[in-house]
Motif scaffolding. Structure first.
Motif, PDB file in Angstrom:
ATOM      1  N   ILE A  46      16.359  45.943  74.651  1.00  0.00           N
ATOM      2  CA  ILE A  46      17.373  46.830  75.201  1.00  0.00           C
ATOM      3  C   ILE A  46      18.420  47.241  74.172  1.00  0.00           C
ATOM      4  CG2 ILE A  46      17.076  46.108  77.597  1.00  0.00           C
ATOM      5  CD1 ILE A  46      19.390  44.211  77.257  1.00  0.00           C
ATOM      6  N   TYR A  47      18.543  46.480  73.102  1.00  0.00           N
ATOM      7  CA  TYR A  47      19.435  46.849  72.012  1.00  0.00           C
ATOM      8  C   TYR A  47      18.682  46.715  70.690  1.00  0.00           C
ATOM      9  CZ  TYR A  47      23.134  46.186  75.470  1.00  0.00           C
ATOM     10  OH  TYR A  47      23.908  46.260  76.593  1.00  0.00           O
ATOM     11  N   TRP A  48      18.953  47.651  69.797  1.00  0.00           N
ATOM     12  CA  TRP A  48      18.325  47.654  68.477  1.00  0.00           C
ATOM     13  C   TRP A  48      19.388  47.808  67.397  1.00  0.00           C
ATOM     14  CZ3 TRP A  48      13.215  46.817  67.567  1.00  0.00           C
ATOM     15  CH2 TRP A  48      12.325  46.967  68.630  1.00  0.00           C
ATOM     16  N   GLY A  49      19.172  47.130  66.302  1.00  0.00           N
ATOM     17  CA  GLY A  49      20.005  47.361  65.135  1.00  0.00           C
ATOM     18  C   GLY A  49      19.329  48.359  64.209  1.00  0.00           C
ATOM     19  N   LYS A  50      20.088  48.888  63.281  1.00  0.00           N
ATOM     20  CA  LYS A  50      19.491  49.706  62.243  1.00  0.00           C
ATOM     21  C   LYS A  50      18.698  48.796  61.328  1.00  0.00           C
ATOM     22  CE  LYS A  50      22.981  53.325  62.310  1.00  0.00           C
ATOM     23  NZ  LYS A  50      23.990  54.092  61.528  1.00  0.00           N
ATOM     24  N   GLY A  51      17.656  49.299  60.763  1.00  0.00           N
ATOM     25  CA  GLY A  51      16.758  48.470  59.995  1.00  0.00           C
ATOM     26  C   GLY A  51      17.244  48.162  58.596  1.00  0.00           C
ATOM     27  N   THR A  52      16.594  47.179  58.003  1.00  0.00           N
ATOM     28  CA  THR A  52      16.825  46.829  56.615  1.00  0.00           C
ATOM     29  C   THR A  52      15.456  46.778  55.920  1.00  0.00           C
ATOM     30  OG1 THR A  52      17.873  45.231  55.115  1.00  0.00           O
ATOM     31  CG2 THR A  52      16.806  44.323  57.076  1.00  0.00           C
ATOM     32  N   LEU A  53      15.376  47.409  54.759  1.00  0.00           N
ATOM     33  CA  LEU A  53      14.090  47.568  54.091  1.00  0.00           C
ATOM     34  C   LEU A  53      13.750  46.338  53.252  1.00  0.00           C
ATOM     35  CD1 LEU A  53      11.645  49.309  53.243  1.00  0.00           C
ATOM     36  CD2 LEU A  53      13.096  50.278  51.444  1.00  0.00           C
ATOM     37  N   VAL A  54      12.554  45.839  53.459  1.00  0.00           N
ATOM     38  CA  VAL A  54      12.006  44.755  52.647  1.00  0.00           C
ATOM     39  C   VAL A  54      10.808  45.298  51.880  1.00  0.00           C
ATOM     40  CG1 VAL A  54      10.840  42.522  52.679  1.00  0.00           C
ATOM     41  CG2 VAL A  54      12.780  42.946  54.205  1.00  0.00           C
ATOM     42  N   THR A  55      10.854  45.166  50.569  1.00  0.00           N
ATOM     43  CA  THR A  55       9.756  45.625  49.727  1.00  0.00           C
ATOM     44  C   THR A  55       9.237  44.453  48.912  1.00  0.00           C
ATOM     45  OG1 THR A  55      10.753  47.825  49.554  1.00  0.00           O
ATOM     46  CG2 THR A  55       9.022  47.265  47.975  1.00  0.00           C
ATOM     47  N   VAL A  56       7.958  44.170  49.044  1.00  0.00           N
ATOM     48  CA  VAL A  56       7.341  43.061  48.324  1.00  0.00           C
ATOM     49  C   VAL A  56       6.355  43.639  47.318  1.00  0.00           C
ATOM     50  CG1 VAL A  56       6.073  40.897  48.502  1.00  0.00           C
ATOM     51  CG2 VAL A  56       7.562  41.633  50.381  1.00  0.00           C
ATOM     52  N   SER A  57       6.623  43.398  46.057  1.00  0.00           N
ATOM     53  CA  SER A  57       5.755  43.942  45.008  1.00  0.00           C
ATOM     54  C   SER A  57       4.670  42.934  44.644  1.00  0.00           C
ATOM     55  CB  SER A  57       6.586  44.276  43.778  1.00  0.00           C
ATOM     56  OG  SER A  57       7.180  43.108  43.246  1.00  0.00           O
ATOM     57  N   SER A  58       3.526  43.453  44.254  1.00  0.00           N
ATOM     58  CA  SER A  58       2.392  42.580  43.905  1.00  0.00           C
ATOM     59  C   SER A  58       2.402  42.213  42.431  1.00  0.00           C
ATOM     60  CB  SER A  58       1.079  43.273  44.260  1.00  0.00           C
ATOM     61  OG  SER A  58       0.990  44.504  43.581  1.00  0.00           O
TER      62      SER A  58
ATOM     63  N   GLY B 283      17.791  42.811  53.339  1.00  0.00           N
ATOM     64  CA  GLY B 283      16.560  43.322  52.752  1.00  0.00           C
ATOM     65  C   GLY B 283      16.708  43.575  51.265  1.00  0.00           C
ATOM     66  N   GLY B 284      15.576  43.827  50.626  1.00  0.00           N
ATOM     67  CA  GLY B 284      15.603  44.097  49.203  1.00  0.00           C
ATOM     68  C   GLY B 284      14.216  44.085  48.616  1.00  0.00           C
ATOM     69  N   LEU B 285      14.166  44.074  47.291  1.00  0.00           N
ATOM     70  CA  LEU B 285      12.904  44.056  46.556  1.00  0.00           C
ATOM     71  C   LEU B 285      12.648  42.643  46.047  1.00  0.00           C
ATOM     72  CD1 LEU B 285      10.514  45.478  45.142  1.00  0.00           C
ATOM     73  CD2 LEU B 285      12.085  45.938  43.232  1.00  0.00           C
ATOM     74  N   VAL B 286      11.453  42.139  46.307  1.00  0.00           N
ATOM     75  CA  VAL B 286      11.092  40.788  45.887  1.00  0.00           C
ATOM     76  C   VAL B 286       9.631  40.780  45.466  1.00  0.00           C
ATOM     77  CG1 VAL B 286      10.480  40.065  48.236  1.00  0.00           C
ATOM     78  CG2 VAL B 286      11.211  38.343  46.549  1.00  0.00           C
ATOM     79  N   GLN B 287       9.306  39.891  44.546  1.00  0.00           N
ATOM     80  CA  GLN B 287       7.915  39.766  44.130  1.00  0.00           C
ATOM     81  C   GLN B 287       7.121  38.955  45.140  1.00  0.00           C
ATOM     82  OE1 GLN B 287       8.000  38.126  40.131  1.00  0.00           O
ATOM     83  NE2 GLN B 287       7.926  40.183  39.244  1.00  0.00           N
ATOM     84  N   ALA B 288       5.838  39.190  45.157  1.00  0.00           N
ATOM     85  CA  ALA B 288       4.964  38.418  46.029  1.00  0.00           C
ATOM     86  C   ALA B 288       5.143  36.929  45.758  1.00  0.00           C
ATOM     87  CB  ALA B 288       3.510  38.829  45.817  1.00  0.00           C
ATOM     88  N   GLY B 289       5.212  36.173  46.846  1.00  0.00           N
ATOM     89  CA  GLY B 289       5.448  34.748  46.738  1.00  0.00           C
ATOM     90  C   GLY B 289       6.908  34.364  46.819  1.00  0.00           C
ATOM     91  N   GLY B 290       7.768  35.346  46.758  1.00  0.00           N
ATOM     92  CA  GLY B 290       9.196  35.092  46.810  1.00  0.00           C
ATOM     93  C   GLY B 290       9.726  34.957  48.224  1.00  0.00           C
ATOM     94  N   SER B 291      11.047  34.851  48.323  1.00  0.00           N
ATOM     95  CA  SER B 291      11.705  34.636  49.608  1.00  0.00           C
ATOM     96  C   SER B 291      12.875  35.587  49.794  1.00  0.00           C
ATOM     97  CB  SER B 291      12.222  33.195  49.709  1.00  0.00           C
ATOM     98  OG  SER B 291      11.175  32.260  49.617  1.00  0.00           O
ATOM     99  N   LEU B 292      13.166  35.870  51.043  1.00  0.00           N
ATOM    100  CA  LEU B 292      14.354  36.624  51.431  1.00  0.00           C
ATOM    101  C   LEU B 292      14.851  36.057  52.754  1.00  0.00           C
ATOM    102  CD1 LEU B 292      13.544  40.421  50.852  1.00  0.00           C
ATOM    103  CD2 LEU B 292      15.280  39.079  49.658  1.00  0.00           C
ATOM    104  N   ARG B 293      16.134  36.205  53.002  1.00  0.00           N
ATOM    105  CA  ARG B 293      16.679  35.854  54.305  1.00  0.00           C
ATOM    106  C   ARG B 293      17.389  37.055  54.889  1.00  0.00           C
ATOM    107  NH1 ARG B 293      21.089  31.376  56.402  1.00  0.00           N
ATOM    108  NH2 ARG B 293      22.570  32.832  55.461  1.00  0.00           N
ATOM    109  N   LEU B 294      16.945  37.476  56.040  1.00  0.00           N
ATOM    110  CA  LEU B 294      17.582  38.565  56.759  1.00  0.00           C
ATOM    111  C   LEU B 294      18.599  37.999  57.739  1.00  0.00           C
ATOM    112  CD1 LEU B 294      14.503  40.823  57.627  1.00  0.00           C
ATOM    113  CD2 LEU B 294      15.865  40.739  55.518  1.00  0.00           C
ATOM    114  N   SER B 295      19.649  38.765  57.957  1.00  0.00           N
ATOM    115  CA  SER B 295      20.667  38.406  58.936  1.00  0.00           C
ATOM    116  C   SER B 295      20.848  39.551  59.915  1.00  0.00           C
ATOM    117  CB  SER B 295      22.001  38.114  58.264  1.00  0.00           C
ATOM    118  OG  SER B 295      21.905  37.030  57.367  1.00  0.00           O
TER     119      SER B 295
END
Length: 121
Positions: free
Chosen positions: A109-121, A8-20
């Motif tokens: 039945i199993y959950w991971g801790k989350g990762t924050l994704v923030t998309v700025s306009s 996760g992370g901060l990205v501008q609108a229209g951008g890309s991220l890859r979560l694992s």
């Protein structure tokens, strides 16, 4: 199974991220895997899911065509490629495992801790 999401992370609108999502244990390939997301004050919602061998994938209407879920069972890892991100995609993203295909968080039945994704306009 223990799950750990990252990317996760901060990205501008229209951008890309890859979560694992990395899983511990030797049974990763036996589980259906999925991604969910949650905004404060709202219920956790389904984003995408993938069957045990990766043959079947399914998406929420809001992300279909922009997000791609995949998995590498040899690496015990699941991915979520997010393209054309929108501000409304801002959320904490969680990975989860289940015994069958489902879009319902109560079936996980199993959950991971989350990762924050923030998309700025």
């Amino acid at each position: 199974v223990q799950l750990q999401a990252s990317g996760g992370g901060l990205v501008q609108a229209g951008g890309s991220l890859r979560l694992s999502c990395v899983a511990s244990g030797r049974t990763f390939s036996s589980y259906v895997m999925g991604w969910f997301r949650q905004v404060p004050g709202k219920e956790r919602e389904f984003v995408a899911g993938i069957s045990q061998r990766g043959i079947t994938t399914y998406y929420a209407d809001s992300v279909r065509g922009r997000f791609t879920i995949s998995r590498d069972n040899a690496k015990n890892t699941m991915y979520l490629q997010m393209n054309s991100l929108k501000p409304e995609d801002t959320a904490v993203y969680y990975c989860a495992a289940s015994n069958g295909i489902s879009r319902q968080s109560r079936d996980m039945i199993y959950w991971g801790k989350g990762t924050l994704v923030t998309v700025s306009s």
